[in-house]
Design an enzyme around this catalytic site. Structure first.
Site, PDB file in Angstrom:
ATOM      1  N   ASN A  23       0.903  -1.165   0.000  1.00 51.71           N
ATOM      2  CA  ASN A  23       0.000   0.000   0.000  1.00 51.71           C
ATOM      3  C   ASN A  23       0.936   1.207   0.000  1.00 51.71           C
ATOM      4  O   ASN A  23       1.515   1.573   1.014  1.00 51.71           O
ATOM      5  CB  ASN A  23      -0.879  -0.081   1.253  1.00 51.71           C
ATOM      6  CG  ASN A  23      -1.679   1.191   1.525  1.00 51.71           C
ATOM      7  OD1 ASN A  23      -1.407   2.237   0.958  1.00 51.71           O
ATOM      8  ND2 ASN A  23      -2.644   1.071   2.415  1.00 51.71           N
ATOM      9  N   ALA A  25       0.652   4.422  -0.334  1.00 53.43           N
ATOM     10  CA  ALA A  25       0.372   5.597   0.499  1.00 53.43           C
ATOM     11  C   ALA A  25       0.831   5.310   1.933  1.00 53.43           C
ATOM     12  O   ALA A  25       1.488   6.143   2.566  1.00 53.43           O
ATOM     13  CB  ALA A  25      -1.112   5.925   0.467  1.00 53.43           C
ATOM     14  N   SER A  26       0.485   4.140   2.448  1.00 55.79           N
ATOM     15  CA  SER A  26       0.855   3.793   3.832  1.00 55.79           C
ATOM     16  C   SER A  26       2.367   3.817   4.018  1.00 55.79           C
ATOM     17  O   SER A  26       2.884   4.427   4.963  1.00 55.79           O
ATOM     18  CB  SER A  26       0.292   2.408   4.189  1.00 55.79           C
ATOM     19  OG  SER A  26       0.985   1.829   5.259  1.00 55.79           O
ATOM     20  N   HIS A 135      -1.548  -5.629  11.918  1.00 54.35           N
ATOM     21  CA  HIS A 135      -2.450  -4.670  12.570  1.00 54.35           C
ATOM     22  C   HIS A 135      -3.893  -4.868  12.150  1.00 54.35           C
ATOM     23  O   HIS A 135      -4.808  -4.602  12.906  1.00 54.35           O
ATOM     24  CB  HIS A 135      -1.995  -3.225  12.294  1.00 54.35           C
ATOM     25  CG  HIS A 135      -2.099  -2.792  10.852  1.00 54.35           C
ATOM     26  ND1 HIS A 135      -1.362  -3.354   9.834  1.00 54.35           N
ATOM     27  CD2 HIS A 135      -2.869  -1.846  10.253  1.00 54.35           C
ATOM     28  CE1 HIS A 135      -1.663  -2.770   8.687  1.00 54.35           C
ATOM     29  NE2 HIS A 135      -2.581  -1.850   8.914  1.00 54.35           N
ATOM     30  N   GLU A 172     -10.027 -10.331   2.549  1.00 57.96           N
ATOM     31  CA  GLU A 172     -10.051  -8.898   2.866  1.00 57.96           C
ATOM     32  C   GLU A 172     -11.447  -8.302   2.714  1.00 57.96           C
ATOM     33  O   GLU A 172     -11.615  -7.093   2.621  1.00 57.96           O
ATOM     34  CB  GLU A 172      -9.042  -8.150   1.985  1.00 57.96           C
ATOM     35  CG  GLU A 172      -7.614  -8.623   2.143  1.00 57.96           C
ATOM     36  CD  GLU A 172      -6.810  -7.917   3.261  1.00 57.96           C
ATOM     37  OE1 GLU A 172      -6.960  -6.709   3.426  1.00 57.96           O
ATOM     38  OE2 GLU A 172      -6.014  -8.608   3.949  1.00 57.96           O
ATOM     39  N   HIS A 244      -5.876  -3.890  -3.012  1.00 53.38           N
ATOM     40  CA  HIS A 244      -7.249  -4.408  -3.017  1.00 53.38           C
ATOM     41  C   HIS A 244      -7.827  -4.125  -4.397  1.00 53.38           C
ATOM     42  O   HIS A 244      -7.460  -3.131  -5.044  1.00 53.38           O
ATOM     43  CB  HIS A 244      -8.132  -3.671  -1.993  1.00 53.38           C
ATOM     44  CG  HIS A 244      -7.855  -4.010  -0.562  1.00 53.38           C
ATOM     45  ND1 HIS A 244      -7.813  -3.067   0.432  1.00 53.38           N
ATOM     46  CD2 HIS A 244      -7.629  -5.200   0.044  1.00 53.38           C
ATOM     47  CE1 HIS A 244      -7.562  -3.656   1.598  1.00 53.38           C
ATOM     48  NE2 HIS A 244      -7.436  -4.938   1.391  1.00 53.38           N
ATOM     49  N   CYS A 366     -13.291   2.822   0.481  1.00 56.13           N
ATOM     50  CA  CYS A 366     -12.684   1.975   1.535  1.00 56.13           C
ATOM     51  C   CYS A 366     -13.363   2.198   2.870  1.00 56.13           C
ATOM     52  O   CYS A 366     -13.392   1.325   3.719  1.00 56.13           O
ATOM     53  CB  CYS A 366     -11.214   2.319   1.748  1.00 56.13           C
ATOM     54  SG  CYS A 366     -10.174   2.072   0.330  1.00 56.13           S
TER      55      CYS A 366
HETATM   56  O1  SUG Z   1      -5.307  -2.288   4.657  1.00 49.05           O
HETATM   57  N1  SUG Z   1      -4.157   0.954   5.351  1.00 49.05           N
HETATM   58  C1  SUG Z   1      -5.230   0.079   4.938  1.00 49.05           C
HETATM   59  C2  SUG Z   1      -6.043   0.737   3.859  1.00 49.05           C
HETATM   60  C3  SUG Z   1      -7.283  -0.054   3.524  1.00 49.05           C
HETATM   61  C4  SUG Z   1      -8.008   0.481   2.359  1.00 49.05           C
HETATM   62  N2  SUG Z   1      -9.159  -0.294   2.103  1.00 49.05           N
HETATM   63  C5  SUG Z   1      -9.637  -0.623   0.883  1.00 49.05           C
HETATM   64  N3  SUG Z   1      -8.909  -0.507  -0.202  1.00 49.05           N
HETATM   65  N4  SUG Z   1     -10.790  -1.179   0.831  1.00 49.05           N
HETATM   66  C6  SUG Z   1      -4.661  -1.248   4.455  1.00 49.05           C
HETATM   67  O2  SUG Z   1      -3.570  -1.251   3.860  1.00 49.05           O
HETATM   68  C7  SUG Z   1      -2.324   1.650   6.819  1.00 49.05           C
HETATM   69  C8  SUG Z   1      -2.136   1.853   8.291  1.00 49.05           C
HETATM   70  C9  SUG Z   1      -0.817   2.450   8.652  1.00 49.05           C
HETATM   71  O3  SUG Z   1       0.142   2.311   7.889  1.00 49.05           O
HETATM   72  O4  SUG Z   1      -0.734   3.047   9.775  1.00 49.05           O
HETATM   73  C10 SUG Z   1      -3.488   0.721   6.494  1.00 49.05           C
HETATM   74  O5  SUG Z   1      -3.761  -0.183   7.240  1.00 49.05           O
END
Ligand code: SUG
Length: 439
Positions: A23, A25-26, A135, A172, A244, A366
Protein backbone atom coordinates in the site's frame (compact mmCIF):
# COMPACT_ATOMS: atom_id res chain seq x y z
CA UNK A 1 -34.59 -2.87 -1.60
CA UNK A 2 -32.10 -0.16 -0.76
CA UNK A 3 -28.37 0.12 -0.16
CA UNK A 4 -27.23 1.03 3.35
CA UNK A 5 -23.69 2.40 3.54
CA UNK A 6 -21.98 1.84 6.87
CA UNK A 7 -18.86 3.91 7.35
CA UNK A 8 -16.10 3.24 9.81
CA UNK A 9 -16.02 6.10 12.31
CA UNK A 10 -12.36 7.11 12.40
CA UNK A 11 -10.86 6.52 15.85
CA UNK A 12 -8.77 8.93 17.96
CA UNK A 13 -5.54 6.98 17.42
CA UNK A 14 -5.45 7.50 13.63
CA UNK A 15 -1.75 7.78 12.78
CA UNK A 16 0.68 6.98 9.99
CA UNK A 17 2.36 3.77 11.09
CA UNK A 18 3.69 2.68 7.68
CA UNK A 19 2.23 -0.72 8.44
CA UNK A 20 0.93 -1.95 5.09
CA UNK A 21 3.46 -3.27 2.59
CA UNK A 22 2.19 -2.96 -0.99
CA UNK A 23 0.00 0.00 0.00
CA UNK A 24 2.15 2.79 -1.37
CA UNK A 25 0.37 5.60 0.50
CA UNK A 26 0.85 3.79 3.83
CA UNK A 27 4.54 3.13 3.30
CA UNK A 28 5.39 6.51 1.82
CA UNK A 29 3.58 8.46 4.56
CA UNK A 30 5.08 6.46 7.43
CA UNK A 31 5.81 8.73 10.42
CA UNK A 32 4.00 11.73 8.91
CA UNK A 33 2.15 13.93 11.39
CA UNK A 34 -1.45 12.68 11.48
CA UNK A 35 -4.49 14.81 12.23
CA UNK A 36 -6.97 12.53 13.99
CA UNK A 37 -9.57 15.23 14.66
CA UNK A 38 -9.56 16.34 11.03
CA UNK A 39 -9.60 12.71 9.85
CA UNK A 40 -12.73 11.88 11.85
CA UNK A 41 -14.46 15.12 10.84
CA UNK A 42 -13.68 14.45 7.17
CA UNK A 43 -15.19 10.97 7.52
CA UNK A 44 -18.31 12.39 9.16
CA UNK A 45 -18.63 15.05 6.44
CA UNK A 46 -18.69 12.26 3.88
CA UNK A 47 -21.50 10.62 5.87
CA UNK A 48 -23.31 13.98 5.93
CA UNK A 49 -22.99 14.22 2.13
CA UNK A 50 -24.87 10.92 1.90
CA UNK A 51 -27.54 11.71 4.49
CA UNK A 52 -28.30 15.15 3.03
CA UNK A 53 -28.97 13.56 -0.35
CA UNK A 54 -31.37 11.01 1.12
CA UNK A 55 -29.11 7.93 1.25
CA UNK A 56 -29.35 5.45 4.11
CA UNK A 57 -26.16 5.87 6.09
CA UNK A 58 -24.88 4.19 9.23
CA UNK A 59 -21.60 3.97 11.08
CA UNK A 60 -19.57 1.32 12.82
CA UNK A 61 -17.75 2.52 15.94
CA UNK A 62 -13.97 2.60 16.08
CA UNK A 63 -12.33 -0.32 17.87
CA UNK A 64 -11.03 0.18 21.39
CA UNK A 65 -7.39 1.21 21.33
CA UNK A 66 -4.82 0.55 22.62
CA UNK A 67 -5.66 -3.08 22.12
CA UNK A 68 -5.26 -4.42 25.65
CA UNK A 69 -6.29 -7.95 24.59
CA UNK A 70 -3.36 -7.96 22.16
CA UNK A 71 -0.92 -7.04 24.94
CA UNK A 72 -2.33 -9.88 27.05
CA UNK A 73 -1.94 -12.32 24.13
CA UNK A 74 1.72 -11.32 23.99
CA UNK A 75 2.01 -12.25 27.67
CA UNK A 76 2.52 -8.67 28.87
CA UNK A 77 1.47 -8.24 32.48
CA UNK A 78 0.22 -5.32 34.53
CA UNK A 79 -1.74 -2.18 33.80
CA UNK A 80 -2.24 -0.62 30.38
CA UNK A 81 0.53 1.87 31.21
CA UNK A 82 2.95 -0.97 31.99
CA UNK A 83 1.97 -2.86 28.83
CA UNK A 84 2.53 0.26 26.73
CA UNK A 85 5.98 0.80 28.24
CA UNK A 86 6.82 -2.84 27.64
CA UNK A 87 5.61 -2.79 24.03
CA UNK A 88 7.53 0.43 23.32
CA UNK A 89 10.78 -1.09 24.58
CA UNK A 90 10.16 -4.41 22.89
CA UNK A 91 9.41 -2.92 19.46
CA UNK A 92 7.86 0.47 18.65
CA UNK A 93 6.10 -1.26 15.74
CA UNK A 94 4.07 -3.28 18.25
CA UNK A 95 2.75 -0.10 19.77
CA UNK A 96 1.72 1.21 16.38
CA UNK A 97 -0.08 -2.09 15.71
CA UNK A 98 -1.84 -2.00 19.10
CA UNK A 99 -3.01 1.54 18.39
CA UNK A 100 -3.94 1.16 14.74
CA UNK A 101 -7.23 2.83 13.82
CA UNK A 102 -7.42 0.70 10.67
CA UNK A 103 -10.95 -0.56 11.38
CA UNK A 104 -12.03 2.77 9.81
CA UNK A 105 -11.82 1.04 6.41
CA UNK A 106 -15.15 -0.71 6.71
CA UNK A 107 -14.94 -2.13 3.18
CA UNK A 108 -12.56 -4.60 4.78
CA UNK A 109 -14.86 -5.48 7.68
CA UNK A 110 -16.76 -8.26 5.92
CA UNK A 111 -18.18 -9.65 2.70
CA UNK A 112 -21.94 -9.15 2.48
CA UNK A 113 -24.62 -11.02 0.53
CA UNK A 114 -28.19 -9.64 0.42
CA UNK A 115 -31.10 -11.91 1.31
CA UNK A 116 -32.29 -11.99 -2.31
CA UNK A 117 -29.11 -13.85 -3.32
CA UNK A 118 -28.60 -16.25 -0.41
CA UNK A 119 -30.13 -19.72 -0.20
CA UNK A 120 -31.78 -19.19 3.22
CA UNK A 121 -33.25 -15.73 2.67
CA UNK A 122 -30.97 -14.08 5.24
CA UNK A 123 -28.39 -11.34 4.79
CA UNK A 124 -24.98 -12.99 5.20
CA UNK A 125 -21.80 -11.38 6.52
CA UNK A 126 -18.42 -13.09 6.72
CA UNK A 127 -15.98 -11.10 8.81
CA UNK A 128 -12.68 -10.64 6.96
CA UNK A 129 -9.64 -12.25 8.62
CA UNK A 130 -7.30 -9.59 7.12
CA UNK A 131 -4.38 -11.85 7.88
CA UNK A 132 -1.98 -10.29 5.38
CA UNK A 133 -1.17 -7.48 7.83
CA UNK A 134 -0.70 -7.89 11.59
CA UNK A 135 -2.45 -4.67 12.57
CA UNK A 136 -5.44 -5.56 10.44
CA UNK A 137 -5.68 -9.21 11.50
CA UNK A 138 -6.34 -7.96 15.04
CA UNK A 139 -9.59 -6.33 13.93
CA UNK A 140 -11.56 -9.49 13.14
CA UNK A 141 -12.91 -10.51 16.56
CA UNK A 142 -14.02 -7.00 17.51
CA UNK A 143 -15.53 -6.47 14.06
CA UNK A 144 -17.62 -9.60 14.58
CA UNK A 145 -18.73 -8.34 17.98
CA UNK A 146 -19.70 -4.92 16.59
CA UNK A 147 -21.52 -6.37 13.56
CA UNK A 148 -23.60 -8.49 15.95
CA UNK A 149 -24.56 -5.30 17.80
CA UNK A 150 -25.49 -3.51 14.56
CA UNK A 151 -27.34 -6.47 13.03
CA UNK A 152 -28.86 -8.26 16.01
CA UNK A 153 -31.76 -10.25 14.52
CA UNK A 154 -30.34 -13.70 13.77
CA UNK A 155 -33.46 -14.72 11.81
CA UNK A 156 -32.61 -11.93 9.36
CA UNK A 157 -28.83 -11.58 9.62
CA UNK A 158 -26.26 -14.40 9.58
CA UNK A 159 -22.86 -13.26 10.84
CA UNK A 160 -20.07 -15.72 10.16
CA UNK A 161 -16.81 -15.41 12.08
CA UNK A 162 -13.63 -14.74 10.13
CA UNK A 163 -12.20 -17.69 8.19
CA UNK A 164 -9.38 -19.55 9.99
CA UNK A 165 -6.15 -17.51 9.82
CA UNK A 166 -4.39 -19.70 7.24
CA UNK A 167 -2.46 -18.16 4.34
CA UNK A 168 -4.55 -20.15 1.86
CA UNK A 169 -7.69 -18.48 3.28
CA UNK A 170 -6.51 -14.85 3.24
CA UNK A 171 -9.63 -12.70 3.02
CA UNK A 172 -10.05 -8.90 2.87
CA UNK A 173 -13.84 -8.68 2.69
CA UNK A 174 -15.93 -6.44 0.45
CA UNK A 175 -12.91 -4.63 -1.02
CA UNK A 176 -12.53 -7.64 -3.31
CA UNK A 177 -16.18 -8.42 -3.85
CA UNK A 178 -18.91 -6.79 -5.91
CA UNK A 179 -22.55 -7.57 -6.35
CA UNK A 180 -23.94 -7.00 -9.81
CA UNK A 181 -27.66 -6.90 -10.45
CA UNK A 182 -30.30 -5.35 -12.68
CA UNK A 183 -31.85 -3.64 -9.65
CA UNK A 184 -31.43 -4.13 -5.90
CA UNK A 185 -34.71 -6.03 -5.55
CA UNK A 186 -33.75 -8.67 -8.11
CA UNK A 187 -31.45 -11.60 -7.60
CA UNK A 188 -27.89 -10.50 -8.21
CA UNK A 189 -24.57 -12.12 -9.01
CA UNK A 190 -21.49 -12.06 -6.83
CA UNK A 191 -18.16 -11.21 -8.40
CA UNK A 192 -15.18 -12.20 -6.28
CA UNK A 193 -11.78 -10.80 -7.29
CA UNK A 194 -8.75 -12.63 -5.96
CA UNK A 195 -5.04 -11.96 -6.21
CA UNK A 196 -3.69 -15.47 -5.87
CA UNK A 197 -4.59 -19.11 -5.45
CA UNK A 198 -2.67 -21.90 -3.80
CA UNK A 199 -0.24 -22.47 -6.66
CA UNK A 200 0.26 -18.87 -7.87
CA UNK A 201 3.89 -18.17 -8.62
CA UNK A 202 4.97 -15.84 -5.85
CA UNK A 203 7.79 -14.63 -8.10
CA UNK A 204 5.24 -12.75 -10.25
CA UNK A 205 4.33 -10.55 -7.31
CA UNK A 206 6.36 -7.72 -5.80
CA UNK A 207 3.75 -7.16 -3.10
CA UNK A 208 1.43 -9.45 -1.19
CA UNK A 209 -1.76 -10.57 -2.96
CA UNK A 210 -4.11 -10.28 -0.04
CA UNK A 211 -7.09 -12.28 -1.30
CA UNK A 212 -7.03 -15.94 -2.22
CA UNK A 213 -9.47 -17.66 -4.56
CA UNK A 214 -9.94 -20.32 -1.91
CA UNK A 215 -11.09 -17.78 0.66
CA UNK A 216 -13.55 -16.25 -1.81
CA UNK A 217 -14.90 -19.71 -2.67
CA UNK A 218 -15.47 -20.56 1.01
CA UNK A 219 -17.27 -17.25 1.59
CA UNK A 220 -19.47 -17.88 -1.47
CA UNK A 221 -20.39 -21.29 -0.09
CA UNK A 222 -21.12 -19.96 3.40
CA UNK A 223 -23.47 -17.40 1.87
CA UNK A 224 -25.35 -20.02 -0.11
CA UNK A 225 -24.49 -18.50 -3.48
CA UNK A 226 -25.30 -20.79 -6.38
CA UNK A 227 -23.28 -19.24 -9.19
CA UNK A 228 -20.49 -17.00 -7.91
CA UNK A 229 -18.05 -15.63 -10.47
CA UNK A 230 -14.33 -15.54 -9.72
CA UNK A 231 -12.00 -13.13 -11.45
CA UNK A 232 -8.26 -12.81 -11.01
CA UNK A 233 -6.72 -9.43 -10.33
CA UNK A 234 -3.77 -8.75 -12.61
CA UNK A 235 -0.31 -9.04 -11.03
CA UNK A 236 0.52 -5.81 -12.90
CA UNK A 237 -2.08 -3.98 -10.80
CA UNK A 238 -0.89 -5.54 -7.53
CA UNK A 239 2.71 -4.68 -8.37
CA UNK A 240 1.69 -1.08 -9.10
CA UNK A 241 0.15 -0.80 -5.62
CA UNK A 242 -3.44 -2.03 -6.05
CA UNK A 243 -3.45 -4.03 -2.83
CA UNK A 244 -7.25 -4.41 -3.02
CA UNK A 245 -9.41 -4.69 -6.11
CA UNK A 246 -11.35 -1.57 -5.08
CA UNK A 247 -8.24 0.46 -5.95
CA UNK A 248 -8.71 -0.42 -9.65
CA UNK A 249 -12.41 -1.24 -10.04
CA UNK A 250 -15.83 -0.37 -8.60
CA UNK A 251 -19.25 -1.85 -9.32
CA UNK A 252 -22.87 -1.26 -8.45
CA UNK A 253 -26.14 -2.47 -10.00
CA UNK A 254 -25.25 -3.45 -13.59
CA UNK A 255 -22.13 -1.27 -13.90
CA UNK A 256 -18.54 -2.41 -13.51
CA UNK A 257 -16.12 0.51 -13.87
CA UNK A 258 -12.55 -0.77 -14.12
CA UNK A 259 -9.06 0.06 -15.26
CA UNK A 260 -7.69 -1.60 -18.39
CA UNK A 261 -5.04 -3.37 -16.28
CA UNK A 262 -7.27 -4.32 -13.34
CA UNK A 263 -7.77 -7.97 -14.25
CA UNK A 264 -5.82 -10.89 -15.65
CA UNK A 265 -6.94 -10.98 -19.30
CA UNK A 266 -8.01 -14.65 -19.71
CA UNK A 267 -9.84 -14.57 -16.44
CA UNK A 268 -11.55 -11.31 -17.46
CA UNK A 269 -12.70 -12.80 -20.77
CA UNK A 270 -14.33 -15.77 -19.02
CA UNK A 271 -15.91 -13.77 -16.20
CA UNK A 272 -17.29 -11.09 -18.54
CA UNK A 273 -18.76 -13.74 -20.85
CA UNK A 274 -20.73 -15.10 -17.90
CA UNK A 275 -21.77 -11.65 -16.72
CA UNK A 276 -23.04 -10.77 -20.21
CA UNK A 277 -25.45 -13.72 -20.06
CA UNK A 278 -27.47 -11.90 -17.38
CA UNK A 279 -28.52 -9.16 -19.79
CA UNK A 280 -27.82 -6.13 -17.63
CA UNK A 281 -24.02 -6.04 -17.47
CA UNK A 282 -22.53 -2.63 -18.35
CA UNK A 283 -18.73 -2.76 -18.24
CA UNK A 284 -16.95 0.61 -18.46
CA UNK A 285 -13.25 0.21 -19.14
CA UNK A 286 -10.93 3.15 -18.50
CA UNK A 287 -7.95 2.75 -20.79
CA UNK A 288 -4.37 3.25 -19.67
CA UNK A 289 -4.18 6.01 -22.28
CA UNK A 290 -7.02 7.88 -20.57
CA UNK A 291 -5.61 7.28 -17.09
CA UNK A 292 -2.39 5.45 -16.32
CA UNK A 293 -2.39 2.82 -13.61
CA UNK A 294 -0.18 5.13 -11.56
CA UNK A 295 -2.66 8.01 -11.94
CA UNK A 296 -5.51 5.69 -11.00
CA UNK A 297 -3.67 4.61 -7.86
CA UNK A 298 -2.50 8.08 -6.90
CA UNK A 299 -5.91 9.72 -7.39
CA UNK A 300 -7.84 6.67 -6.12
CA UNK A 301 -10.44 7.28 -8.82
CA UNK A 302 -11.69 3.68 -8.69
CA UNK A 303 -12.19 4.05 -4.96
CA UNK A 304 -15.01 6.47 -5.65
CA UNK A 305 -18.40 5.50 -4.31
CA UNK A 306 -20.62 4.48 -7.22
CA UNK A 307 -24.16 5.21 -6.10
CA UNK A 308 -27.61 4.49 -7.50
CA UNK A 309 -30.39 6.92 -6.53
CA UNK A 310 -31.27 6.76 -2.81
CA UNK A 311 -34.46 4.81 -3.66
CA UNK A 312 -32.37 2.28 -5.60
CA UNK A 313 -33.06 3.59 -9.13
CA UNK A 314 -30.09 2.23 -11.15
CA UNK A 315 -30.66 4.40 -14.22
CA UNK A 316 -29.16 7.57 -12.73
CA UNK A 317 -25.88 6.89 -10.99
CA UNK A 318 -23.50 9.12 -9.08
CA UNK A 319 -19.75 8.98 -8.49
CA UNK A 320 -18.47 10.35 -5.20
CA UNK A 321 -14.76 10.74 -5.92
CA UNK A 322 -11.78 11.62 -3.76
CA UNK A 323 -10.80 15.32 -4.04
CA UNK A 324 -7.46 14.19 -5.51
CA UNK A 325 -9.32 13.22 -8.72
CA UNK A 326 -10.34 16.83 -9.33
CA UNK A 327 -6.77 18.01 -8.95
CA UNK A 328 -5.39 15.69 -11.65
CA UNK A 329 -6.41 17.09 -15.04
CA UNK A 330 -6.21 13.76 -16.80
CA UNK A 331 -8.33 12.00 -14.20
CA UNK A 332 -10.89 14.81 -14.14
CA UNK A 333 -11.15 14.69 -17.92
CA UNK A 334 -11.66 10.93 -17.82
CA UNK A 335 -14.48 11.40 -15.29
CA UNK A 336 -16.13 14.09 -17.42
CA UNK A 337 -16.00 11.78 -20.42
CA UNK A 338 -17.67 8.94 -18.54
CA UNK A 339 -20.45 11.26 -17.42
CA UNK A 340 -21.03 12.63 -20.95
CA UNK A 341 -21.30 9.23 -22.61
CA UNK A 342 -24.83 7.96 -23.08
CA UNK A 343 -23.89 4.25 -23.03
CA UNK A 344 -23.84 4.10 -19.23
CA UNK A 345 -26.05 5.35 -16.37
CA UNK A 346 -23.36 7.43 -14.58
CA UNK A 347 -24.66 10.98 -14.84
CA UNK A 348 -22.96 12.93 -12.05
CA UNK A 349 -19.74 13.23 -10.07
CA UNK A 350 -18.83 15.09 -6.93
CA UNK A 351 -15.58 15.30 -4.98
CA UNK A 352 -15.01 14.79 -1.28
CA UNK A 353 -12.03 15.48 0.98
CA UNK A 354 -10.93 12.40 2.93
CA UNK A 355 -7.23 13.22 2.70
CA UNK A 356 -6.28 11.92 6.12
CA UNK A 357 -7.66 8.48 5.28
CA UNK A 358 -6.16 8.72 1.78
CA UNK A 359 -2.76 9.20 3.40
CA UNK A 360 -3.02 5.60 4.57
CA UNK A 361 -4.42 4.30 1.28
CA UNK A 362 -8.13 4.54 2.09
CA UNK A 363 -10.46 6.48 -0.21
CA UNK A 364 -14.22 7.10 0.01
CA UNK A 365 -15.16 3.53 -0.92
CA UNK A 366 -12.68 1.98 1.54
CA UNK A 367 -14.43 3.79 4.36
CA UNK A 368 -17.80 2.17 3.74
CA UNK A 369 -19.41 -1.26 3.87
CA UNK A 370 -22.42 -1.65 1.59
CA UNK A 371 -25.38 -3.68 2.75
CA UNK A 372 -28.34 -4.13 0.40
CA UNK A 373 -31.48 -4.60 2.50
CA UNK A 374 -35.23 -4.90 2.26
CA UNK A 375 -37.16 -2.25 4.19
CA UNK A 376 -38.07 -4.90 6.81
CA UNK A 377 -34.37 -5.72 7.24
CA UNK A 378 -33.50 -2.04 7.48
CA UNK A 379 -36.06 -1.74 10.29
CA UNK A 380 -34.23 -4.55 12.12
CA UNK A 381 -30.83 -2.76 12.02
CA UNK A 382 -29.87 -1.29 15.41
CA UNK A 383 -31.10 2.26 14.93
CA UNK A 384 -28.45 3.70 17.28
CA UNK A 385 -26.03 3.33 14.36
CA UNK A 386 -28.25 4.81 11.63
CA UNK A 387 -27.47 8.44 10.99
CA UNK A 388 -29.39 11.66 10.69
CA UNK A 389 -27.81 15.10 10.34
CA UNK A 390 -28.42 15.68 14.07
CA UNK A 391 -26.61 12.48 15.01
CA UNK A 392 -23.71 13.36 12.72
CA UNK A 393 -23.42 16.71 14.46
CA UNK A 394 -23.48 15.03 17.88
CA UNK A 395 -20.66 12.74 16.71
CA UNK A 396 -18.74 15.74 15.39
CA UNK A 397 -19.05 17.42 18.80
CA UNK A 398 -17.80 14.22 20.40
CA UNK A 399 -14.80 14.23 18.04
CA UNK A 400 -14.07 17.90 18.77
CA UNK A 401 -14.11 17.17 22.50
CA UNK A 402 -11.98 14.04 22.57
CA UNK A 403 -9.59 13.98 19.60
CA UNK A 404 -6.14 15.47 19.28
CA UNK A 405 -5.31 17.89 16.49
CA UNK A 406 -2.09 16.04 15.70
CA UNK A 407 -0.54 12.68 16.48
CA UNK A 408 2.84 11.16 15.72
CA UNK A 409 4.03 7.64 16.43
CA UNK A 410 6.13 8.86 19.38
CA UNK A 411 2.98 10.17 21.09
CA UNK A 412 1.68 6.61 21.42
CA UNK A 413 4.08 5.95 24.31
CA UNK A 414 2.38 8.45 26.58
CA UNK A 415 -0.06 6.92 29.11
CA UNK A 416 -2.07 10.13 28.91
CA UNK A 417 -2.89 9.32 25.32
CA UNK A 418 -4.21 5.87 26.30
CA UNK A 419 -6.43 7.57 28.88
CA UNK A 420 -7.72 9.98 26.24
CA UNK A 421 -8.60 7.14 23.87
CA UNK A 422 -10.46 5.29 26.62
CA UNK A 423 -12.31 8.42 27.73
CA UNK A 424 -13.43 8.96 24.14
CA UNK A 425 -14.66 5.35 23.90
CA UNK A 426 -16.51 5.63 27.20
CA UNK A 427 -18.20 8.82 26.08
CA UNK A 428 -19.14 7.24 22.72
CA UNK A 429 -20.86 4.38 24.54
CA UNK A 430 -22.90 6.92 26.43
CA UNK A 431 -23.67 8.88 23.27
CA UNK A 432 -25.04 5.86 21.41
CA UNK A 433 -26.60 4.40 24.57
CA UNK A 434 -25.10 0.97 23.97
CA UNK A 435 -22.27 -0.96 25.53
CA UNK A 436 -19.74 -1.51 22.75
CA UNK A 437 -16.42 -2.52 24.21
CA UNK A 438 -14.91 -5.32 26.31
CA UNK A 439 -13.15 -3.09 28.81
O1 SUG B 1 -5.31 -2.29 4.66
N1 SUG B 1 -4.16 0.95 5.35
C1 SUG B 1 -5.23 0.08 4.94
C2 SUG B 1 -6.04 0.74 3.86
C3 SUG B 1 -7.28 -0.05 3.52
C4 SUG B 1 -8.01 0.48 2.36
N2 SUG B 1 -9.16 -0.29 2.10
C5 SUG B 1 -9.64 -0.62 0.88
N3 SUG B 1 -8.91 -0.51 -0.20
N4 SUG B 1 -10.79 -1.18 0.83
C6 SUG B 1 -4.66 -1.25 4.46
O2 SUG B 1 -3.57 -1.25 3.86
C7 SUG B 1 -2.32 1.65 6.82
C8 SUG B 1 -2.14 1.85 8.29
C9 SUG B 1 -0.82 2.45 8.65
O3 SUG B 1 0.14 2.31 7.89
O4 SUG B 1 -0.73 3.05 9.78
C10 SUG B 1 -3.49 0.72 6.49
O5 SUG B 1 -3.76 -0.18 7.24
Amino acid sequence: MIELNIDGLIGPSHHFGGLSRGNLASTSNAQRVAKPKLAALQGLEKMRWMVERGYHQGFIPPQLRPNFGFFKQLGFRGSITECIEHAAKFSPKLLSIAYSASSMWAANAATVTPSSDSDDGRVHFTVANLLSNSHRALEASETEHLLRILFPASEKFAIHPALPPLPVLADEGAANHSRLCRSYGERGHALFVYGRHYDTQASQLLYPARQTREASAVVAQQHGLTDPIFLQQSPVAINAGAFHNDVVAVANCGVLLFHEYAFESNSQREAFARLREFGYFTPIEVSAAAMSLEQAIQSYFFNSQLLAEPDGDPTNMYLLCPMECREDNKVRTAIEQIICRDDNPIKNADYIDVRESMGNGGGPACLRLRVVLTHAELAAVNSAFLLTVDKIEALQDWVRTHYRETLIVDDLVSPTFADECRAAADSLERLVGTSLYAW
